[in-house]
Each structure stands twice: as structure tokens, then as C-alpha cells.
Scaffold this motif. Structure first.
Motif, PDB file in Angstrom:
ATOM      1  N   PRO A  41      -7.825  -0.802   1.198  1.00  0.00           N
ATOM      2  CA  PRO A  41      -7.758   0.555   1.352  1.00  0.00           C
ATOM      3  C   PRO A  41      -9.273   1.129   1.492  1.00  0.00           C
ATOM      4  O   PRO A  41      -9.986   0.682   0.754  1.00  0.00           O
ATOM      5  CB  PRO A  41      -7.118   0.995   0.053  1.00  0.00           C
ATOM      6  CG  PRO A  41      -6.262  -0.149  -0.471  1.00  0.00           C
ATOM      7  CD  PRO A  41      -7.164  -1.380   0.097  1.00  0.00           C
ATOM      8  N   GLU A  92       0.933  -1.187  -0.091  1.00  0.00           N
ATOM      9  CA  GLU A  92       0.147   0.187  -0.045  1.00  0.00           C
ATOM     10  C   GLU A  92       0.820   1.250   0.185  1.00  0.00           C
ATOM     11  O   GLU A  92       0.605   2.067  -0.718  1.00  0.00           O
ATOM     12  CB  GLU A  92      -0.815  -0.148   1.275  1.00  0.00           C
ATOM     13  CG  GLU A  92      -1.846   1.211   1.470  1.00  0.00           C
ATOM     14  CD  GLU A  92      -2.922   1.297   0.165  1.00  0.00           C
ATOM     15  OE1 GLU A  92      -3.586   2.340   0.325  1.00  0.00           O
ATOM     16  OE2 GLU A  92      -3.171   0.604  -0.503  1.00  0.00           O
ATOM     17  N   SER A 102      -8.373   2.926   7.517  1.00  0.00           N
ATOM     18  CA  SER A 102      -7.982   4.536   7.015  1.00  0.00           C
ATOM     19  C   SER A 102      -6.934   4.912   8.088  1.00  0.00           C
ATOM     20  O   SER A 102      -6.992   4.792   9.204  1.00  0.00           O
ATOM     21  CB  SER A 102      -9.347   5.266   7.182  1.00  0.00           C
ATOM     22  OG  SER A 102      -9.653   5.173   8.410  1.00  0.00           O
ATOM     23  N   TYR A 113     -12.203  -2.267   6.032  1.00  0.00           N
ATOM     24  CA  TYR A 113     -11.053  -1.277   5.159  1.00  0.00           C
ATOM     25  C   TYR A 113     -10.351  -0.643   6.541  1.00  0.00           C
ATOM     26  O   TYR A 113     -10.611  -0.677   7.576  1.00  0.00           O
ATOM     27  CB  TYR A 113     -11.789  -0.260   4.555  1.00  0.00           C
ATOM     28  CG  TYR A 113     -12.452   0.807   5.198  1.00  0.00           C
ATOM     29  CD1 TYR A 113     -11.640   1.750   5.709  1.00  0.00           C
ATOM     30  CD2 TYR A 113     -13.916   0.568   5.589  1.00  0.00           C
ATOM     31  CE1 TYR A 113     -12.426   2.697   6.433  1.00  0.00           C
ATOM     32  CE2 TYR A 113     -14.347   1.435   6.492  1.00  0.00           C
ATOM     33  CZ  TYR A 113     -13.707   2.415   6.860  1.00  0.00           C
ATOM     34  OH  TYR A 113     -14.388   3.598   7.800  1.00  0.00           O
ATOM     35  N   ARG A 118      -4.007   9.755   4.145  1.00  0.00           N
ATOM     36  CA  ARG A 118      -4.093  10.524   2.965  1.00  0.00           C
ATOM     37  C   ARG A 118      -4.954  11.512   3.108  1.00  0.00           C
ATOM     38  O   ARG A 118      -4.994  12.467   1.961  1.00  0.00           O
ATOM     39  CB  ARG A 118      -5.077   9.493   1.947  1.00  0.00           C
ATOM     40  CG  ARG A 118      -4.411   8.137   1.634  1.00  0.00           C
ATOM     41  CD  ARG A 118      -5.395   7.102   1.235  1.00  0.00           C
ATOM     42  NE  ARG A 118      -6.257   7.394   0.009  1.00  0.00           N
ATOM     43  CZ  ARG A 118      -7.211   6.743  -0.467  1.00  0.00           C
ATOM     44  NH1 ARG A 118      -7.713   5.504   0.404  1.00  0.00           N
ATOM     45  NH2 ARG A 118      -7.914   6.984  -1.377  1.00  0.00           N
TER      46      ARG A 118
END
Length: 441
Positions: free
Chosen positions: A68, A14, A184, A182, A152
Motif C-alpha cells: 500500500p 487490502e 495506488s 507500491y 483512498r
């Protein structure tokens, strides 16, 4: 070159994927990310062999195959207002990514910045360089290192010198994992310049029954004579993993207060660290955790008194039912030059079932001799005499228990200055207690 272990391999993939997608990042940020990921691969995930993680195993996070995060959600602006009320200033993130269609930034005082982190880096990376990654160190913290390498998005709030923001700034992080688990990695940065004042409400909310992993790092810089109130509310899925680090840097004569409210999450770790780097600082760090089922919540706090004439106040309260487990580890450091320190730390816990457990460890580490410092912890059950008194007044047992628990939690909730938030949390507490009573029945 460090060999990638099986548990970190997917994060390495990733990291390389995101690096190819980001394009040209500022050199300082690219170096920061590279150093952070190299350190993450060195450290690996912490185990219970480490003293700081003795009572909290992150093996469920290691073993879960997360993908992701994406921005997909069925959440609407109307649903947000119905759940969280109206707010003139609100940034909304879904699965850790900014959702402009759900956000609303009304008129702000001149110079105030409330923006998502990705946009802030794209438009003013040089302005973030003095702060981002400067306070939350990743040398000894694998999750901070992983966040620094992979984040991100997140929230960036800057209150300029002398500005007072009257309305609370709401930062809402919504989790929607309907199409699979997922992860984050959310990065927040809050900066309050000299003589400024603001209130931030950071909320994390997720649908029950969904599995996901939120890794959050929040850096806070409070300049001289600034006043910042910060509220963090966590109401996530009982199957969620929530790992959060909050790093505070305070300057002289500043005032900061933090209230951390934890209702949700299956495995939760909250690290709150404060460095009082000037004189005549006021720092308040409070928390409330209300657990049931098999929830596990670990609260670690550390307040570092580096200079003289500073006050810190800390009150954490826990309510545990079912087979839930809690951890409180609070440290107060008073360095040799920090004379005239006044520090108080209290942890109080209420066990509502025989299977609920709490490990509590308040600590003082003092190297100055002219100080006033206290700490203590209590663990108990509902007062049998108080319960009997209420029953003799015709109040049913379940209702009497709820009243006593609400009174225990109310001592902390009443310290919340934002009336609408306090009322919503009181309602959420009653709903959770109601569910507990239903399960017990």
C-alpha cells in the motif's frame, strides 16, 4: 461466495484492511465498494485472450508484489514550482494521497470546489452520490472495479453554474517509490455545471528507476452549455505501470476537449470513453505518445454518439523508437437516432527504428444513414527526401531527424491552448529526443 484466486488474494486482504480503517462510510458508497470488489474477484485480471487486451499483457502487474502507498517523499514546494512552474490553484498528491503542505489553492470564484476526494467524501458525501461510480462502470473492467473498491483519494473539482475559472486548475500526482514498489488507486471526479467554463491540467510524474503501479479512474460530467478543457500529461518512470480509465458524460450544447500526452511509463494503458448524451455537442479527443526503449503504451478510445447533430474530432499521434510497442484502438459508435453526426478519427504513427512496432485499429460502427464519418491510420518512417533536403543545407543527421520528429509532434502540441504547458511539453519532447539520439549513438 466467490473463491479468492492467488492473483487477487492480496487485494482481498487490502480491501478488508481499508474497510476496517474507514469506519462509517455512507451506505451507498459501502455498497458500491462491496459490489465492485465482488466483481473484481469474478473477473480477475484481463489476459491477452480478451480482444480488448489482445496486444497488452498485464502479467507483470499480476506478478509484482506491491505494498500500500504511503505519503513519504522528499519533494518540496520549491522543487514542484521549478519543475512544473507556478500555479495559483494546485492540488498535489504523493503516491496517490493528498499532500496539503505541497498544495496551494488560492482565491477561487465563489462556489468553485477544488478539494481532495477523501475530504469531499468526509464533508459532502451526499453531493457526490449522483456522480461517483455512475459513469465509469466496473461490470466489464477489472481495473475500474479494483479502483472503485480500493481508492483512498484523488481530486474532486466542481465548477458551479455560470462560473468561469480563468486560471488553469493543476492536479499533480507525484510518484515516489524510493522505499519499495507500491500501488495506488486514484479516483477523480470533475463536474462542470451549466454555462460554466474551466481548464484542468492533470499531471502524473515519477522518478526514473522506480517501480510502482498507478490505477486511475476519472469521471467527468459536463452539463448543458458548459465548456471544459482537460489535459493529461504522463511523465512517469520507465519502470512504472499506469492503467487509467477516463469516462466522459456530455450534455446538450456542451464543449469538451481532451489532450492526452504520454512520455513515460513502462506499461501504460489509457482508456478514454465519451458518451455524447445530448444534441449539438462538440467533443475533441487528442493524444500524443512518444516511446523509446521497451516502453509499451496502449490507447483505447470510444466515442458514443447517442443523439443527433453532434461533432467529434479525434487525432492521435505516436512516435516510437528502440524496441517500444504501441497500440491504438479507436471506436466511434453512431446510434440509430444520431442523425447529422460529424465524426472524424485519425491515427498517425512514426517508427524511428526497425524494432519499434505499432498495432492500430480505427473503427466505425454506424447505425444511422445521414452522417459524415471518416477514419484512418498511417504508419511510416521519416521522409527520406525531407531528411536529405535538410542535410544538403548543412544540418547534421541527428539534428535533422529531431527537427522532422518535432514537426510531426508539433501538429498536436500546437493545439494545446495553455501556453506555459505547451512550452514545457515542447522542452520535454526535445529532451526525450535528445536521450534517444544519445542511446542510438
Amino acid at each position: 461466495m466467490i473463491a479468492t484466486s492467488p492473483e487477487t488474494e492480496r487485494y482481498s486482504i487490502e480491501y478488508e484492511r481499508l474497510r476496517s480503517l474507514r469506519g462509517a462510510e455512507p451506505n451507498w458508497l459501502a455498497r458500491l465498494r462491496a459490489d465492485a470488489f465482488a466483481r473484481f474477484e469474478e473477473l480477475g485480471f484481463p489476459t491477452t485472450r480478451y480482444e480488448e487486451w489482445k496486444y497488452t499483457s498485464v502479467q507483470p502487474i499480476v506478478e509484482t508484489e506491491f505494498r500500500p502507498a504511503s505519503l513519504n517523499t522528499g519533494m518540496t514546494a520549491g522543487r514542484i514550482e521549478q519543475t512544473f512552474g507556478t500555479s495559483p490553484v494546485r492540488l498535489v498528491f504523493v503516491n496517490g494521497l493528498y499532500a496539503p503542505q505541497l498544495s496551494s489553492v488560492g482565491s477561487l470564484p465563489q462556489g468553485v470546489t477544488v478539494i481532495n476526494m477523501a475530504s469531499a467524501l468526509a464533508t459532502n458525501a451526499d453531493g457526490l452520490e449522483p456522480y461517483l461510480g455512475r459513469f465509469a462502470k466496473f461490470r466489464d473492467h477489472a481495473f475500474v472495479a479494483l479502483n472503485t473498491a480500493l481508492f483512498r483519494d484523488g481530486a474532486f473539482v466542481h465548477i458551479p453554474r455560470g462560473v468561469v475559472v480563468e486560471d488553469p486548475i493543476q492536479l499533480l500526482f507525484i510518484a515516489d517509490a524510493a522505499d519499495g514498489a507500491y500501488d495506488s488507486h486514484i479516483r477523480n471526479l470533475f463536474v462542470a455545471d451549466e454555462n460554466s467554463q474551466a481548464t484542468l491540467i492533470e499531471s502524473h510524474w515519477g522518478k526514473d528507476g522506480q517501480t510502482y503501479f498507478s490505477n486511475i479512474v476519472t469521471e467527468i460530467a459536463v452539463a448543458p452549455r458548459a465548456n471544459l478543457d482537460h489535459y493529461k500529461v504522463q511523465e512517469e518512470s520507465a519502470q512504472a505501470f499506469h492503467i487509467a480509465t477516463q469516462q466522459l458524460e456530455q450534455s446538450e450544447t456542451s464543449v469538451f476537449s481532451s489532450h492526452s500526452i504520454t512520455f513515460g511509463g513502462g506499461l501504460v494503458r489509457n482508456d478514454i470513453n465519451a458518451r455524447l448524451g445530448g444534441e449539438h455537442i462538440e467533443c475533441t479527443v487528442n493524444g500524443l505518445y512518444v516511446l523509446d526503449g521497451r516502453q509499451h503504451v496502449d490507447n483505447h478510445t470510444a466515442i458514443d454518439h447517442a443523439l443527433p447533430n453532434c461533432n467529434s474530432h479525434e487525432l492521435y499521434k505516436g512516435i516510437m523508437d528502440g524496441k517500444s510497442t504501441g497500440v491504438f484502438n479507436g471506436k466511434i459508435f453512431v446510434r440509430q437516432d444520431a442523425q447529422k453526426t460529424d465524426a472524424k478519427q485519425t491515427n498517425q504513427n512514426l517508427l524511428l527504428s526497425r524494432d519499434a512496432m505499432i498495432d492500430t485499429k480505427p473503427q466505425l460502427e454506424i447505425y444511422a444513414d445521414d452522417v459524415r464519418c471518416t477514419h484512418g491510420a498511417t504508419i511510416g518512417q521519416l521522409d527520406a527526401d525531407a531528411l536529405f533536403y535538410l542535410r544538403t543545407r548543412g544540418i547534421g543527421e541527428a539534428e535533422a531527424r529531431a527537427m522532422l520528429v518535432q514537426a510531426f509532434a508539433g501538429d498536436l502540441l500546437n493545439r494545446i491552448k495553455v501556453e506555459t504547458l505547451r512550452e514545457r511539453l515542447e522542452t520535454a519532447l526535445m529532451e526525450k529526443l535528445g536521450r534517444q539520439q544519445h542511446q542510438d549513438a
